[in-house]
Design a protein around this motif. Sequence first.
Motif, PDB file in Angstrom:
ATOM      1  N   ASN A 111       0.821  -1.206   0.000  1.00  0.00           N
ATOM      2  CA  ASN A 111       0.000   0.000   0.000  1.00  0.00           C
ATOM      3  C   ASN A 111       0.862   1.266   0.000  1.00  0.00           C
ATOM      4  O   ASN A 111       0.494   2.276  -0.620  1.00  0.00           O
ATOM      5  CB  ASN A 111      -0.938  -0.003   1.202  1.00  0.00           C
ATOM      6  CG  ASN A 111      -2.057  -1.017   1.070  1.00  0.00           C
ATOM      7  OD1 ASN A 111      -2.549  -1.263  -0.032  1.00  0.00           O
ATOM      8  ND2 ASN A 111      -2.475  -1.616   2.182  1.00  0.00           N
ATOM      9  N   GLN A 112       2.019   1.210   0.666  1.00  0.00           N
ATOM     10  CA  GLN A 112       2.937   2.343   0.638  1.00  0.00           C
ATOM     11  C   GLN A 112       3.464   2.578  -0.787  1.00  0.00           C
ATOM     12  O   GLN A 112       3.605   3.720  -1.233  1.00  0.00           O
ATOM     13  CB  GLN A 112       4.104   2.102   1.595  1.00  0.00           C
ATOM     14  CG  GLN A 112       3.724   2.158   3.067  1.00  0.00           C
ATOM     15  CD  GLN A 112       4.859   1.722   3.984  1.00  0.00           C
ATOM     16  OE1 GLN A 112       5.963   1.418   3.509  1.00  0.00           O
ATOM     17  NE2 GLN A 112       4.607   1.674   5.276  1.00  0.00           N
ATOM     18  N   ILE A 113       3.748   1.484  -1.470  1.00  0.00           N
ATOM     19  CA  ILE A 113       4.244   1.582  -2.854  1.00  0.00           C
ATOM     20  C   ILE A 113       3.192   2.227  -3.754  1.00  0.00           C
ATOM     21  O   ILE A 113       3.485   3.135  -4.544  1.00  0.00           O
ATOM     22  CB  ILE A 113       4.627   0.190  -3.384  1.00  0.00           C
ATOM     23  CG1 ILE A 113       5.890  -0.327  -2.688  1.00  0.00           C
ATOM     24  CG2 ILE A 113       4.837   0.226  -4.906  1.00  0.00           C
ATOM     25  CD1 ILE A 113       6.190  -1.787  -2.950  1.00  0.00           C
ATOM     26  N   ILE A 114       1.954   1.782  -3.610  1.00  0.00           N
ATOM     27  CA  ILE A 114       0.872   2.341  -4.429  1.00  0.00           C
ATOM     28  C   ILE A 114       0.678   3.822  -4.123  1.00  0.00           C
ATOM     29  O   ILE A 114       0.489   4.641  -5.035  1.00  0.00           O
ATOM     30  CB  ILE A 114      -0.428   1.549  -4.197  1.00  0.00           C
ATOM     31  CG1 ILE A 114      -0.271   0.113  -4.713  1.00  0.00           C
ATOM     32  CG2 ILE A 114      -1.618   2.228  -4.886  1.00  0.00           C
ATOM     33  CD1 ILE A 114      -1.411  -0.815  -4.336  1.00  0.00           C
ATOM     34  N   MET A 125      -0.521   2.554 -13.604  1.00  0.00           N
ATOM     35  CA  MET A 125       0.009   1.572 -12.658  1.00  0.00           C
ATOM     36  C   MET A 125      -0.162   0.160 -13.224  1.00  0.00           C
ATOM     37  O   MET A 125      -1.157  -0.134 -13.886  1.00  0.00           O
ATOM     38  CB  MET A 125      -0.729   1.637 -11.321  1.00  0.00           C
ATOM     39  CG  MET A 125      -0.535   2.898 -10.540  1.00  0.00           C
ATOM     40  SD  MET A 125      -1.283   2.720  -8.883  1.00  0.00           S
ATOM     41  CE  MET A 125      -1.341   4.446  -8.380  1.00  0.00           C
ATOM     42  N   VAL A 126       0.811  -0.688 -12.917  1.00  0.00           N
ATOM     43  CA  VAL A 126       0.754  -2.095 -13.312  1.00  0.00           C
ATOM     44  C   VAL A 126       0.817  -2.947 -12.047  1.00  0.00           C
ATOM     45  O   VAL A 126       1.766  -2.825 -11.261  1.00  0.00           O
ATOM     46  CB  VAL A 126       1.920  -2.470 -14.250  1.00  0.00           C
ATOM     47  CG1 VAL A 126       1.811  -3.928 -14.672  1.00  0.00           C
ATOM     48  CG2 VAL A 126       1.939  -1.557 -15.467  1.00  0.00           C
ATOM     49  N   GLY A 127      -0.176  -3.805 -11.851  1.00  0.00           N
ATOM     50  CA  GLY A 127      -0.213  -4.690 -10.694  1.00  0.00           C
ATOM     51  C   GLY A 127      -0.025  -6.131 -11.103  1.00  0.00           C
ATOM     52  O   GLY A 127      -0.854  -6.680 -11.836  1.00  0.00           O
ATOM     53  N   ALA A 135      -5.600  -4.013  -4.616  1.00  0.00           N
ATOM     54  CA  ALA A 135      -5.203  -2.822  -3.863  1.00  0.00           C
ATOM     55  C   ALA A 135      -5.124  -1.595  -4.768  1.00  0.00           C
ATOM     56  O   ALA A 135      -5.531  -0.493  -4.385  1.00  0.00           O
ATOM     57  CB  ALA A 135      -3.860  -3.061  -3.176  1.00  0.00           C
ATOM     58  N   MET A 136      -4.623  -1.776  -5.979  1.00  0.00           N
ATOM     59  CA  MET A 136      -4.530  -0.657  -6.921  1.00  0.00           C
ATOM     60  C   MET A 136      -5.911  -0.175  -7.336  1.00  0.00           C
ATOM     61  O   MET A 136      -6.165   1.026  -7.455  1.00  0.00           O
ATOM     62  CB  MET A 136      -3.717  -1.065  -8.152  1.00  0.00           C
ATOM     63  CG  MET A 136      -2.227  -1.099  -7.929  1.00  0.00           C
ATOM     64  SD  MET A 136      -1.318  -1.463  -9.448  1.00  0.00           S
ATOM     65  CE  MET A 136       0.377  -1.217  -8.876  1.00  0.00           C
ATOM     66  N   VAL A 148      -3.404  -1.485 -15.154  1.00  0.00           N
ATOM     67  CA  VAL A 148      -3.342  -2.709 -15.970  1.00  0.00           C
ATOM     68  C   VAL A 148      -2.756  -3.805 -15.085  1.00  0.00           C
ATOM     69  O   VAL A 148      -1.666  -3.642 -14.540  1.00  0.00           O
ATOM     70  CB  VAL A 148      -2.478  -2.519 -17.231  1.00  0.00           C
ATOM     71  CG1 VAL A 148      -2.355  -3.842 -17.998  1.00  0.00           C
ATOM     72  CG2 VAL A 148      -3.076  -1.449 -18.140  1.00  0.00           C
ATOM     73  N   PHE A 149      -3.491  -4.896 -14.927  1.00  0.00           N
ATOM     74  CA  PHE A 149      -2.998  -5.985 -14.085  1.00  0.00           C
ATOM     75  C   PHE A 149      -2.514  -7.151 -14.934  1.00  0.00           C
ATOM     76  O   PHE A 149      -2.806  -7.249 -16.127  1.00  0.00           O
ATOM     77  CB  PHE A 149      -4.078  -6.454 -13.094  1.00  0.00           C
ATOM     78  CG  PHE A 149      -5.348  -6.956 -13.716  1.00  0.00           C
ATOM     79  CD1 PHE A 149      -5.423  -8.210 -14.309  1.00  0.00           C
ATOM     80  CD2 PHE A 149      -6.507  -6.175 -13.690  1.00  0.00           C
ATOM     81  CE1 PHE A 149      -6.600  -8.689 -14.869  1.00  0.00           C
ATOM     82  CE2 PHE A 149      -7.696  -6.634 -14.245  1.00  0.00           C
ATOM     83  CZ  PHE A 149      -7.746  -7.893 -14.838  1.00  0.00           C
TER      84      PHE A 149
END
Length: 311
Positions: A111-114, A125-127, A135-136, A148-149
């Motif tokens: 969550n800190q990274i996001i 963002m890419v998950g 989370a994203m 985009v996951f």
Amino acid sequence: MKKNVKKVLTLALSLAMTLSLAACGGGGSGSGKSDPGTSGAQSSVGGASGSAQIPEPGTVFKIGICNYVDDASLNQINENIQARLEELGAENGVSFNIDYQNPNGDPAVMNQIISSFQANKVNLMVGIATPVAVAMQAATEDTGIPVVFSAVSDPMAENVALVDSLEHPGGNITGTSDYLDTNSIMDLIFAVNPDVKKIGFLYDVGQDASATPIAHAKEYLDAKGIAYVERTGTNAAEVMQAAQALAADGVDAVFTPTDNTIMKSYLGIYEIFVDAGIPHYTGADSFALNGAFLGYGVDYANLGRETADMI
């Protein structure tokens, strides 16, 4: 059969079963939720409702990539996303400033990274893997940042609910799935050894990627009247104990889906099954490359490139 396994037969069937969802902004919620497993060997579904704009030459796009955990399959995806984006940048006269992060499965760090991606105003963002994608999605629903996951095994599962349908994902999210054809793996088990009497399941109950395949495996075996035993683990020590327990249970074969917890620990346990003469059937070629009897599923290198094309 068990003696033959001691020859350490490793068969990796890397099938390109990429399920591409409609592009971000595809619009509409769709009607109903189709089974990702019915899309065939390779399928690109849907398309964007609006027309894409060609960026100005020299444009730099900021991309935040978060990979859930350090394992062979997910690392393949990241490496191929970045390699393909470099190719696409050269072809289109643009470049990608990529911020790659890995929380090693820690939700707080993830969550800190996001949050840092948002603070740095990334363009997209890419998950990689289900927990990151979920989370994203939660973090960007009100911001409009595209997500985009990749490697989300069942993006329409009730406990995941990332997209409305394959054709119309809805919202600001889209991606690729490594949905596992569990019945085909079960068929392979009985093709190799028709006399199987008991099958073991090795997985992490906390991994969303394992929930649907394990449920399908149970349905398959229940219909055949075949016994099964479940052993689970959430860390390396527990996975080791679970593998040893399965060997003591006297199972004829073991099944593990695309489970990142088991994948992380695999080099420490594969010899348990080899020494016991128990074939281990798994949902990714990376398991087989690390010692499992058989890996069956998507080609994760191609999945990464397909994800980059969607980006």
